[in-house]
Design a protein around this motif. Structure first.
Motif, mmCIF file in Angstrom:
data_model
loop_
_atom_site.group_PDB
_atom_site.id
_atom_site.type_symbol
_atom_site.label_atom_id
_atom_site.label_comp_id
_atom_site.label_asym_id
_atom_site.label_seq_id
_atom_site.Cartn_x
_atom_site.Cartn_y
_atom_site.Cartn_z
ATOM 1 N N MET A 119 -156.025 59.051 47.448
ATOM 2 C CA MET A 119 -155.732 57.712 46.975
ATOM 3 C C MET A 119 -156.397 56.708 47.905
ATOM 4 S SD MET A 119 -152.092 55.858 46.178
ATOM 5 C CE MET A 119 -151.935 56.613 44.580
ATOM 6 N N GLU A 120 -156.963 55.693 47.311
ATOM 7 C CA GLU A 120 -157.643 54.643 48.069
ATOM 8 C C GLU A 120 -156.706 53.450 48.253
ATOM 9 O OE1 GLU A 120 -160.724 54.979 49.339
ATOM 10 O OE2 GLU A 120 -160.783 57.009 48.518
ATOM 11 N N MET A 121 -157.092 52.542 49.132
ATOM 12 C CA MET A 121 -156.290 51.359 49.435
ATOM 13 C C MET A 121 -155.986 50.544 48.170
ATOM 14 S SD MET A 121 -154.792 49.659 51.892
ATOM 15 C CE MET A 121 -155.545 50.089 53.446
ATOM 16 N N THR A 122 -156.983 50.368 47.298
ATOM 17 C CA THR A 122 -156.786 49.569 46.081
ATOM 18 C C THR A 122 -155.728 50.191 45.180
ATOM 19 O OG1 THR A 122 -159.072 48.842 46.191
ATOM 20 C CG2 THR A 122 -157.961 48.565 44.089
ATOM 21 N N GLU A 123 -155.808 51.503 44.976
ATOM 22 C CA GLU A 123 -154.818 52.195 44.143
ATOM 23 C C GLU A 123 -153.428 52.089 44.760
ATOM 24 O OE1 GLU A 123 -156.231 56.163 42.298
ATOM 25 O OE2 GLU A 123 -157.366 55.875 44.157
ATOM 26 N N ALA A 124 -153.339 52.274 46.069
ATOM 27 C CA ALA A 124 -152.049 52.190 46.746
ATOM 28 C C ALA A 124 -151.462 50.794 46.613
ATOM 29 C CB ALA A 124 -152.198 52.570 48.216
ATOM 30 N N THR A 125 -152.296 49.786 46.749
ATOM 31 C CA THR A 125 -151.831 48.407 46.622
ATOM 32 C C THR A 125 -151.299 48.146 45.217
ATOM 33 O OG1 THR A 125 -153.444 47.696 48.258
ATOM 34 C CG2 THR A 125 -152.517 45.991 46.863
ATOM 35 N N GLN A 126 -151.992 48.627 44.193
ATOM 36 C CA GLN A 126 -151.541 48.445 42.808
ATOM 37 C C GLN A 126 -150.216 49.168 42.570
ATOM 38 O OE1 GLN A 126 -154.975 49.900 40.728
ATOM 39 N NE2 GLN A 126 -155.912 47.865 40.585
ATOM 40 N N SER A 127 -150.104 50.369 43.092
ATOM 41 C CA SER A 127 -148.868 51.138 42.916
ATOM 42 C C SER A 127 -147.697 50.457 43.604
ATOM 43 C CB SER A 127 -149.031 52.553 43.472
ATOM 44 O OG SER A 127 -149.980 53.269 42.734
ATOM 45 N N LEU A 128 -147.912 50.030 44.831
ATOM 46 C CA LEU A 128 -146.834 49.378 45.574
ATOM 47 C C LEU A 128 -146.448 48.044 44.940
ATOM 48 C CD1 LEU A 128 -147.975 50.230 49.189
ATOM 49 C CD2 LEU A 128 -145.969 51.136 47.994
ATOM 50 N N ALA A 129 -147.433 47.308 44.430
ATOM 51 C CA ALA A 129 -147.134 46.047 43.754
ATOM 52 C C ALA A 129 -146.283 46.299 42.507
ATOM 53 C CB ALA A 129 -148.420 45.317 43.389
ATOM 54 N N ALA A 130 -146.624 47.347 41.761
ATOM 55 C CA ALA A 130 -145.849 47.673 40.563
ATOM 56 C C ALA A 130 -144.418 48.054 40.919
ATOM 57 C CB ALA A 130 -146.522 48.805 39.792
ATOM 58 N N LEU A 131 -144.243 48.779 41.993
ATOM 59 C CA LEU A 131 -142.908 49.214 42.408
ATOM 60 C C LEU A 131 -142.153 48.123 43.165
ATOM 61 C CD1 LEU A 131 -143.780 52.835 43.557
ATOM 62 C CD2 LEU A 131 -142.573 52.137 41.465
ATOM 63 N N GLY A 132 -142.822 47.010 43.450
ATOM 64 C CA GLY A 132 -142.222 45.928 44.215
ATOM 65 C C GLY A 132 -141.269 45.051 43.421
ATOM 66 N N HIS A 133 -141.031 45.360 42.181
ATOM 67 C CA HIS A 133 -140.078 44.624 41.355
ATOM 68 C C HIS A 133 -138.873 45.534 41.113
ATOM 69 C CE1 HIS A 133 -138.264 42.744 37.855
ATOM 70 N NE2 HIS A 133 -138.915 41.638 38.206
ATOM 71 N N ALA A 134 -137.684 44.980 41.252
ATOM 72 C CA ALA A 134 -136.465 45.792 41.162
ATOM 73 C C ALA A 134 -136.358 46.552 39.839
ATOM 74 C CB ALA A 134 -135.241 44.914 41.376
ATOM 75 N N SER A 135 -136.676 45.909 38.731
ATOM 76 C CA SER A 135 -136.565 46.594 37.432
ATOM 77 C C SER A 135 -137.570 47.727 37.319
ATOM 78 C CB SER A 135 -136.779 45.607 36.278
ATOM 79 O OG SER A 135 -135.718 44.685 36.225
ATOM 80 N N ARG A 136 -138.797 47.499 37.776
ATOM 81 C CA ARG A 136 -139.806 48.556 37.697
ATOM 82 C C ARG A 136 -139.452 49.718 38.618
ATOM 83 N NH1 ARG A 136 -143.224 44.018 36.752
ATOM 84 N NH2 ARG A 136 -143.844 43.806 38.930
ATOM 85 N N LEU A 137 -138.936 49.410 39.782
ATOM 86 C CA LEU A 137 -138.516 50.478 40.689
ATOM 87 C C LEU A 137 -137.379 51.290 40.064
ATOM 88 C CD1 LEU A 137 -138.796 51.902 43.393
ATOM 89 C CD2 LEU A 137 -137.262 50.179 44.370
#
Length: 116
Positions: free
Chosen positions: A1-19
């Motif tokens: 996994m690259e930095m860009t993919e990790a950033t997108q994944s973490l951003a998606a999980l950074g919302h309580a409902s999505r998590l």
């Protein structure tokens, strides 16, 4: 996994409902859950759930599969394990990270001490 993919994944999980949605799908295992089940379990309106599912899919963390008129969603465990591996790469410079570190065999397996 690259930095860009990790950033997108973490951003998606950074919302309580999505998590919460992602955790539900991880708990469901490879069988996944139908959208209606997720909406009911999390008390989310359909439109809100759809928005969050779209964000998780765009981040590559989940997949949807049509089953007639309904959609079954599943966590992408390869993506999840890739994110965990990315976050823990070179963890603690090779030293044990804590008193129970020897209980954990790898970053992507479950820890025997606390059941996570």
């Amino acid at each position: 996994m690259e930095m860009t993919e990790a950033t997108q994944s973490l951003a998606a999980l950074g919302h309580a409902s999505r998590l919460a949605i992602f955790r539900q799908l991880v708990e469901a295992g490879h069988g996944g859950r139908m959208a209606g089940e997720l909406a009911q379990a999390l008390s989310l309106p359909g439109a809100t759930l759809s928005f969050h599912l779209k964000e998780l899919m765009a981040a590559g963390l989940i997949h949807g599969e049509a089953r007639g008129r309904y959609v079954n969603y599943r966590a992408d465990f390869e993506a999840m394990n890739g994110l965990i591996a990315f976050l823990t790469h070179n963890c603690c410079a090779g030293d044990a990270c804590g008193p129970d570190a020897n209980q954990c065999t790898t970053a992507v397996t479950t820890c025997k001490t606390d059941g996570r």
